[in-house]
Design a protein around this motif. Structure first.
Motif, short mmCIF file in Angstrom:
data_model
loop_
_atom_site.label_atom_id
_atom_site.label_comp_id
_atom_site.label_asym_id
_atom_site.label_seq_id
_atom_site.Cartn_x
_atom_site.Cartn_y
_atom_site.Cartn_z
N PRO A 294 3.25 -2.98 0.28
CA PRO A 294 3.26 -4.44 0.31
C PRO A 294 3.51 -5.07 -1.06
CG PRO A 294 1.52 -3.63 1.71
CD PRO A 294 2.07 -2.43 0.99
N THR A 295 2.96 -4.46 -2.13
CA THR A 295 3.19 -4.99 -3.48
C THR A 295 4.67 -4.99 -3.82
OG1 THR A 295 1.02 -4.15 -4.17
CG2 THR A 295 2.58 -4.73 -5.90
N ALA A 296 5.36 -3.91 -3.47
CA ALA A 296 6.80 -3.83 -3.73
C ALA A 296 7.55 -4.89 -2.93
CB ALA A 296 7.31 -2.43 -3.39
N LEU A 297 7.16 -5.05 -1.68
CA LEU A 297 7.82 -6.05 -0.84
C LEU A 297 7.62 -7.45 -1.39
CD1 LEU A 297 6.95 -4.62 2.69
CD2 LEU A 297 9.21 -4.70 1.63
N SER A 320 5.36 0.26 6.07
CA SER A 320 4.55 -0.17 4.93
C SER A 320 3.11 0.23 5.17
CB SER A 320 4.64 -1.68 4.72
OG SER A 320 4.03 -2.06 3.50
N ALA A 321 2.40 0.57 4.10
CA ALA A 321 1.01 1.00 4.19
C ALA A 321 0.34 0.78 2.84
CB ALA A 321 0.94 2.47 4.60
N GLY A 322 -0.96 0.98 2.82
CA GLY A 322 -1.72 0.84 1.58
C GLY A 322 -2.61 -0.38 1.58
N GLU A 323 -2.15 -1.45 2.22
CA GLU A 323 -2.89 -2.69 2.37
C GLU A 323 -2.15 -3.53 3.40
OE1 GLU A 323 -1.51 -5.40 -1.29
OE2 GLU A 323 -1.98 -3.35 -1.87
N ALA A 324 -2.75 -4.63 3.82
CA ALA A 324 -2.11 -5.47 4.82
C ALA A 324 -0.87 -6.14 4.25
CB ALA A 324 -3.08 -6.51 5.34
N VAL A 325 0.21 -6.18 5.02
CA VAL A 325 1.45 -6.82 4.58
C VAL A 325 1.28 -8.33 4.49
CG1 VAL A 325 3.82 -7.34 5.27
CG2 VAL A 325 3.00 -4.99 5.34
N GLY A 326 0.62 -8.91 5.47
CA GLY A 326 0.46 -10.37 5.49
C GLY A 326 1.60 -11.04 6.23
N GLU A 327 1.32 -12.18 6.81
CA GLU A 327 2.30 -12.84 7.67
C GLU A 327 3.53 -13.33 6.91
OE1 GLU A 327 2.44 -16.18 11.25
OE2 GLU A 327 0.54 -15.67 10.27
N ASP A 463 -16.86 2.34 -1.82
CA ASP A 463 -16.38 1.57 -2.97
C ASP A 463 -14.95 1.87 -3.38
OD1 ASP A 463 -19.67 1.93 -4.22
OD2 ASP A 463 -18.78 0.09 -3.48
N VAL A 464 -14.28 2.75 -2.67
CA VAL A 464 -12.87 2.99 -2.98
C VAL A 464 -12.06 1.75 -2.62
CG1 VAL A 464 -10.84 4.35 -2.35
CG2 VAL A 464 -13.01 5.48 -2.72
N PHE A 465 -11.08 1.44 -3.45
CA PHE A 465 -10.23 0.29 -3.14
C PHE A 465 -8.80 0.62 -3.52
CE2 PHE A 465 -9.70 -1.24 -7.53
CZ PHE A 465 -10.80 -0.67 -8.17
N LYS A 466 -7.90 -0.23 -3.08
CA LYS A 466 -6.48 -0.02 -3.34
C LYS A 466 -5.93 -1.15 -4.20
CE LYS A 466 -5.39 2.91 0.60
NZ LYS A 466 -4.63 3.08 1.84
N SER A 467 -5.10 -0.78 -5.16
CA SER A 467 -4.43 -1.73 -6.04
C SER A 467 -2.96 -1.34 -6.09
CB SER A 467 -5.05 -1.70 -7.44
OG SER A 467 -4.34 -2.54 -8.32
N SER A 468 -2.09 -2.26 -5.66
CA SER A 468 -0.65 -1.99 -5.64
C SER A 468 -0.32 -0.73 -4.84
CB SER A 468 -0.09 -1.87 -7.06
OG SER A 468 -0.26 -3.08 -7.76
N GLY A 469 -1.14 -0.44 -3.82
CA GLY A 469 -0.89 0.73 -2.98
C GLY A 469 -1.57 1.99 -3.46
N TYR A 470 -2.10 2.01 -4.70
CA TYR A 470 -2.80 3.17 -5.22
C TYR A 470 -4.26 3.14 -4.78
CZ TYR A 470 1.14 4.11 -8.35
OH TYR A 470 2.37 4.40 -8.85
N ARG A 471 -4.74 4.27 -4.31
CA ARG A 471 -6.14 4.38 -3.91
C ARG A 471 -6.97 4.74 -5.13
NH1 ARG A 471 -9.43 8.43 -1.06
NH2 ARG A 471 -10.80 7.37 0.42
#
Length: 576
Positions: A294-297, A320-327, A463-471
C-alpha cells in the motif's frame, strides 16, 4: 505435482471453489526441481526467459531457465565441494539479482536450507541470524559484503563467505571463479515435501527474532492464493514484477518462487524504489502481474494521478498486502490503473491464506468480488476462523484473533504450514491451540468476519507492527538502543503516519549523566538514530524519538507499550 486446478464459472464462485478444492501434495517435492529443473530439461521451455534483471545504473539482462539451471548446478557442486551437506544452512544476503535466484535453486537441490537475509541488515542483525541459524556459508554482493564481514567474528559456524557481483576479491571465494571450476551438471537430492527448505527470521515482541523453518511443500500451500490473487495466473504472456525483497516472505513466496514455478518470467530490479521507476518497469517489461505494498501504491498515486495517460500498461492483476489499502487507493487503482486490487493476508509461518480474486470476463467475476478495506475470504484449501480468548469461533461482526487450522475442510493437512521455530520448541507450541480434535494456529492478528465470510483487519494482538509493509518487532530495536551509553530504558511503538501506515517511535529514558538541553536533545536524537541505522536495517531506526522521565510499567516490571501506543494514537487524532 501441486495444487489441483481451480475452475471458473459464475459471477461469485467462492463457495464452489472452496468446497470442491483438494490438495495434491506428493511425498517428494523440491523447490529447485519445481521452479527450474523441469523447465530447463524440456527443449520447449529451456530457452524461455526466467529472470529479467535491471540495475538502477541502467544495466539490463535476461536469463533463461537453461542458464539458471546450469549455474545452479555449478553452485551446488561448488557448495558440496566446500563441505555443505544436506540440512546445512546457507545465508543468502543479496538483492533482486540473478545470483540470488541461482543461489536459491542451488541450495534447494543440494538439500540444504536457504537462510535469506536482507541486504539492509547491519552487522548486529546479521550476526545474530547467521550465528543462531548456524549457517556455514554466506553469499554476499557489494550491497552487503561489508556488513557480513563485520558480523563474521560473531559467527563461529560461518566457514566460508562467497563474494558475488562487485564484491569480488573481498570474500574467501569469488562467485565467478568458484562456479567456473565446476561442470554445469549436478544430480539433485530427492527431498521429501516435508523437509525444510528455507529458514526465514521474523521479528517478535519479546526476545530476539525467531527463525521460521519452512518446508518445500509450503510453496504448494501458497499456490491457490497466488493463482487467485493474480486473477487465474498464469496466462500466456504473463510477466511478474514486485519491489518486495526476495529475502522476505513477500518477495520470495509471493513473487519469485510462484512465478518460476509456473514457468513465467519475473523482473528483478536492483535499486531504490521510486514511483517513477515503478511505472517505467511496468511499461518496459510489459508487466501483467504485480505485488505492491500500500505504501508503494500511495507514492505512485501521488506521483502520477493518471498513469495511463503517460504509460502503456498491461497490468491485469495487482495484489497488495502488509496493511489495509484504503478506499482512496483502491478506487485509484481501479479507475486510474485499470485493475482492481486483490488484498491478501498471510504470515511468514502460514502465508497466503486469505484474500480476493477479481478476474473479469464478459463483465462476470471469475472469483469473488473484492470489498474495499477487507482482507478477503479464506483461499481454497485453508480453513480460517476468528476466535475469542478461549479459542471459540466469534460471531459475525465480533472481533477476535485470526486462527488457521492445520487441516482443511476435508481433513487433509494444509501444506502451507511452517515446521516450527528454529531451536525454539516453546515458541512453536505457544502458537497452537487444540479444539474439538482440531489443531489451530493463532496468528496474533485481530480481525472481524462478516456474514459473507470476508475478514476485516483490526490490528496485532501483540506489539508487532508494520511500517511501509515491513513487519517490525520492538524488542530488537530496544535492545540496540539500550547499548547506547545515553539510554537507560526505552520502549518502541508505532506512531500513526498517513504515508507509511506507521513509523517507528522510541520513548527513551536517559541515563542521569546525560545533560538535557534543547540543542543537545537534537544532537542526541540524531546520534541515537545513526546508532540504530548502523546496526539494524534502515527501516528499523526510530524516525521519532521522545525523551521521558519514566516508562509506564506493570507491577511486575514490564513496560506497558500499549499505553504508549494509545498515547500516539490520541495525538494523531485517533487515526491509525
Amino acid at each position: 505435482m501441486a495444487a489441483a486446478a481451480l475452475p471458473a464459472s459464475r459471477r461469485d464462485d467462492y463457495e464452489e471453489l472452496y468446497d470442491t478444492f483438494r490438495w495434491a501434495v506428493p511425498a517428494h517435492f523440491n523447490l529447485a526441481e519445481a521452479c527450474c529443473g523441469r523447465w530447463a530439461r524440456d527443449p520447449a521451455t529451456a530457452d524461455r526467459i526466467a529472470v529479467y534483471t535491471e540495475h538502477e545504473d541502467g544495466r539490463r539482462d535476461a536469463f533463461s531457465f537453461a542458464h539458471l539451471q546450469a549455474e545452479a548446478n555449478r553452485l551446488s557442486a561448488a557448495l558440496r565441494a566446500l563441505g555443505v551437506q544436506r540440512g546445512d544452512r546457507v545465508a543468502i544476503v543479496m538483492p533482486q539479482r540473478i545470483e540470488t535466484a541461482i543461489a536459491y535453486m542451488a541450495v534447494s537441490q543440494l538439500g540444504a536450507i536457504a537462510t535469506p537475509l536482507s541486504m539492509l541488515f547491519g552487522p548486529e542483525a546479521l550476526a545474530y541470524r547467521i550465528s543462531h541459524s548456524e549457517s556455514v556459508v554466506a553469499i554476499a554482493d557489494e550491497t552487503s559484503i561489508d556488513n557480513v564481514l563485520a558480523a563474521r567474528p560473531e559467527c563461529p559456524t560461518l566457514a566460508t563467505v562467497i563474494a558475488a557481483g562487485d564484491a569480488r576479491g573481498r570474500g574467501d571465494h569469488d562467485w565467478d571463479v568458484l562456479l567456473a571450476a565446476q561442470l554445469p551438471a549436478f544430480t539433485a537430492e530427492q527431498t521429501k515435501a516435508d523437509e525444510a527448505a528455507v529458514l526465514i527470521y521474523t521479528s517478535g515482541t519479546t526476545g530476539p527474532p525467531k527463525g521460521a523453518l519452512i518446508p518445500h511443500r509450503a510453496l504448494i500451500g501458497n499456490l491457490p492464493g497466488f493463482v487467485c490473487s493474480q486473477n487465474w495466473y498464469p496466462h500466456g504472456d504473463d510477466v511478474f514484477w514486485s519491489p518486495a525483497d526476495w529475502a522476505w516472505t513477500g518477495g520470495l513466496w509471493d513473487a519469485l518462487m510462484p512465478a518460476l514455478y509456473f514457468g513465467k518470467p519475473i523482473v528483478g530490479y536492483q535499486g531504490r524504489f521510486s514511483a517513477e521507476r515503478a511505472f517505467e518497469l511496468l511499461e518496459r517489461y510489459g508487466v501483467t502481474n504485480t505485488f505492491l505494498f500500500p505504501t508503494a501504491l500511495k507514492q505512485m498515486m501521488k506521483a502520477c494521478p493518471e498513469p495511463r495517460q503517460r504509460y502503456t500498461l498491461k497490468l491485469r492483476a495487482l495484489m497488495s498486502a502488509g496493511e489495509a489499502v484504503g478506499e482512496t487507493v483502491f478506487t485509484w487503482c481501479r479507475d486510474a490503473m485499470g485493475v482492481v486490487v486483490n488484498e491478501m493476508f498471510g504470515q511468514t509461518e502460514i502465508n497466503y491464506i486469505v484474500g480476493n480474486c477479481t478476474a473479469q470476463h464478459d463483465d462476470a467475476c471469475l472469483g469473488w468480488p473484492a470489498r474495499p478495506g477487507s482482507m478477503g475470504r479464506p483461499y481454497p484449501g485453508h480453513r480460517v476462523q476468528v476466535i475469542d480468548d478461549e479459542g471459540r469461533p466469534c460471531a459475525p461482526g465480533e472481533g477476535g484473533e485470526i486462527a488457521v487450522c492445520a487441516t482443511d475442510i476435508h481433513g487433509h493437512g494444509d501444506p502451507v504450514f511452517f515446521l516450527g521455530y528454529w531451536k525454539n520448541e516453546a515458541a512453536t507450541a505457544a502458537r497452537y491451540v487444540e479444539r474439538d480434535g482440531l489443531r489451530w494456529c493463532r496468528t496474533g492478528d485481530l480481525a472481524r468476519i462478516d456474514a459473507d465470510g470476508y475478514l476485516w483487519y483490526q490490528g496485532r494482538a501483540d506489539d508487532v507492527f508494520k511500517s511501509s509493509g515491513y513487519r517490525i518487532g520492538p524488542s530488537e530495536i530496544e535492545n540496540c538502543l539500550l547499548k547506547h551509553p545515553a539510554v537507560s530504558n526505552c520502549a518502541v511503538v508505532p506512531s500513526p503516519d498517513t504515508e507509511r501506515g506507521a513509523v517507528v517511535k522510541a520513548f527513551i529514558v536517559l541515563t542521569p549523566s546525560v545533560a538535557r538541553s534543547f540543542d543537545s536533545d537534537a544532537a542526541l536524537v540524531t546520534a541515537l538514530q545513526e546508532h540504530v541505522r548502523g546496526q539494524l536495517a534502515p527501516y528499523e531506526y526510530p524516525k521519532k524519538i521522545e525523551f521521558i522521565d519514566q516508562l509506564p510499567m506493570t507491577t511486575t516490571g514490564k513496560v506497558q507499550r500499549r499505553v504508549l501506543r494509545l498515547l500516539e494514537q490520541e495525538r494523531a487524532g485517533g487515526k491509525r
